[in-house]
Motif scaffolding. Structure first.
Motif, PDB file in Angstrom:
ATOM      1  N   CYS A   1     -12.557  33.084 -17.738  1.00 23.24           N
ATOM      2  CA  CYS A   1     -11.334  33.779 -17.321  1.00 23.24           C
ATOM      3  C   CYS A   1     -10.769  33.140 -16.054  1.00 23.24           C
ATOM      4  O   CYS A   1     -11.411  32.308 -15.429  1.00 23.24           O
ATOM      5  CB  CYS A   1     -11.620  35.259 -17.070  1.00 23.24           C
ATOM      6  N   ARG A   2      -9.560  33.571 -15.696  1.00 22.88           N
ATOM      7  CA  ARG A   2      -8.893  33.110 -14.477  1.00 22.88           C
ATOM      8  C   ARG A   2      -8.726  34.307 -13.539  1.00 22.88           C
ATOM      9  O   ARG A   2      -8.442  35.414 -13.987  1.00 22.88           O
ATOM     10  CB  ARG A   2      -7.535  32.504 -14.816  1.00 22.88           C
ATOM     11  N   TYR A   3      -8.841  34.034 -12.238  1.00 28.58           N
ATOM     12  CA  TYR A   3      -8.767  35.100 -11.238  1.00 28.58           C
ATOM     13  C   TYR A   3      -7.855  34.675 -10.093  1.00 28.58           C
ATOM     14  O   TYR A   3      -7.599  33.495  -9.895  1.00 28.58           O
ATOM     15  CB  TYR A   3     -10.163  35.421 -10.694  1.00 28.58           C
ATOM     16  N   ARG A   4      -7.419  35.661  -9.324  1.00 29.78           N
ATOM     17  CA  ARG A   4      -6.607  35.399  -8.135  1.00 29.78           C
ATOM     18  C   ARG A   4      -7.132  36.264  -6.991  1.00 29.78           C
ATOM     19  O   ARG A   4      -7.311  37.466  -7.135  1.00 29.78           O
ATOM     20  CB  ARG A   4      -5.138  35.733  -8.389  1.00 29.78           C
TER      21      ARG A   4
ATOM     22  N   GLU B   1      -6.154  30.689  -6.512  1.00 28.59           N
ATOM     23  CA  GLU B   1      -6.395  30.728  -7.952  1.00 28.59           C
ATOM     24  C   GLU B   1      -7.820  30.249  -8.221  1.00 28.59           C
ATOM     25  O   GLU B   1      -8.260  29.255  -7.643  1.00 28.59           O
ATOM     26  CB  GLU B   1      -5.395  29.842  -8.697  1.00 28.59           C
TER      27      GLU B   1
ATOM     28  N   SER C   1     -10.193  29.205 -11.407  1.00 24.83           N
ATOM     29  CA  SER C   1     -10.256  28.943 -12.846  1.00 24.83           C
ATOM     30  C   SER C   1     -10.964  27.617 -13.094  1.00 24.83           C
ATOM     31  O   SER C   1     -11.182  26.836 -12.175  1.00 24.83           O
ATOM     32  CB  SER C   1      -8.851  28.922 -13.450  1.00 24.83           C
TER      33      SER C   1
ATOM     34  N   GLN D   1      -5.108  24.301 -10.885  1.00 23.19           N
ATOM     35  CA  GLN D   1      -3.930  25.114 -10.609  1.00 23.19           C
ATOM     36  C   GLN D   1      -3.247  24.570  -9.356  1.00 23.19           C
ATOM     37  O   GLN D   1      -3.906  24.001  -8.483  1.00 23.19           O
ATOM     38  CB  GLN D   1      -4.339  26.576 -10.360  1.00 23.19           C
TER      39      GLN D   1
ATOM     40  N   TRP E   1      -6.859  26.419  -4.963  1.00 25.48           N
ATOM     41  CA  TRP E   1      -7.577  26.529  -6.225  1.00 25.48           C
ATOM     42  C   TRP E   1      -9.056  26.284  -6.018  1.00 25.48           C
ATOM     43  O   TRP E   1      -9.451  25.358  -5.321  1.00 25.48           O
ATOM     44  CB  TRP E   1      -7.015  25.516  -7.223  1.00 25.48           C
TER      45      TRP E   1
ATOM     46  N   LYS F   1      -8.114  39.764 -12.171  1.00 26.23           N
ATOM     47  CA  LYS F   1      -8.183  38.876 -13.326  1.00 26.23           C
ATOM     48  C   LYS F   1      -6.768  38.604 -13.803  1.00 26.23           C
ATOM     49  O   LYS F   1      -5.984  39.530 -13.982  1.00 26.23           O
ATOM     50  CB  LYS F   1      -8.995  39.522 -14.445  1.00 26.23           C
TER      51      LYS F   1
ATOM     52  N   CYS G   1      -7.733  35.362 -19.682  1.00 26.31           N
ATOM     53  CA  CYS G   1      -8.962  34.784 -20.216  1.00 26.31           C
ATOM     54  C   CYS G   1      -8.627  33.821 -21.346  1.00 26.31           C
ATOM     55  O   CYS G   1      -7.622  33.991 -22.038  1.00 26.31           O
ATOM     56  CB  CYS G   1      -9.890  35.868 -20.739  1.00 26.31           C
TER      57      CYS G   1
END
Length: 195
Positions: free
Chosen positions: A91-94, A143, A145, A149, A153, A189, A192
């Motif tokens: 998944c990707r998160y911030r 970011e 992931s 990004q 990142w 999140k 994903c």
């Protein structure tokens, strides 16, 4: 004739072996009591002090890691996002907002044991307060992931679960009881997979 001594031997093996296994599990499951949870972030302010509980002292001795004094720094970890879902490399998160006041802070991706995560060579797996790009109001957005990004990142491992470790150095909050009133950055999140 050997039935009774064999029964005693099996009982002792189960008792001592089970006790040792349960003790090792308890040491791996927690860093002790007195955790402070602020959103996704969790800290143990008393972990490195003489007032730490026996589990915390045992965990510290078993890990063999050098901990900061109460006035030197405070380490926060996040293994879940703000919604309570486990952090997953798929998944990707911030992370957005601001950190509590500190002379320096560091943020890195870690495996479930708290060691730096294994990412591809040359990819950023850590940031600090001197290198992060900020907004005019001093807030930031990072970011997180497995795919590059723009802007701030942090790279993730290709698969599995992970943790984020945020350490505040030389912070007035480390030695005070005002830790509960801190505002920590949000961890959300953003998606994903390929979606």
């Amino acid at each position: 004739m050997f039935r009774f001594p064999l029964f005693i031997l099996i009982t002792l093996i189960v008792a001592f072996g089970g006790g040792i296994m349960i003790s090792l599990y308890a040491l791996d499951a927690t860093q002790g009591f007195g955790a402070i949870k602020l959103g996704a972030w969790e800290a143990f302010p008393a972990l490195q002090t003489v007032d730490a509980d026996p589990y915390a002292k045992s965990h510290r001795a078993r890990a063999g890691k050098l901990l900061y004094g109460s006035a030197e720094g405070l380490t926060f970890t996040a293994s879940v996002d703000d919604e309570g879902a486990r952090l997953n490399a798929g998944c990707r998160y911030r992370i957005s907002g601001q950190t509590p006041p500190a002379r320096l802070w560091t943020l890195f991706t870690a495996d479930n044991g708290g060691n730096p995560a294994a990412v591809k060579t040359g990819l950023p797996s850590a940031l600090n307060s001197w290198t992060v790009l900020r907004q005019p109001d001093s807030s930031f957005s990072i970011e997180i992931s497995a795919v590059a990004q723009p802007g701030n990142w942090l790279a993730l491992p290709q698969a599995g679960t992970f943790r984020l470790v945020l350490t505040l150095f030389d912070t007035p909050t480390a030695g005070s009881s005002g830790v509960i009133d801190l505002a920590m950055p949000k961890l959300t999140k953003t998606g994903c997979g390929n979606a």
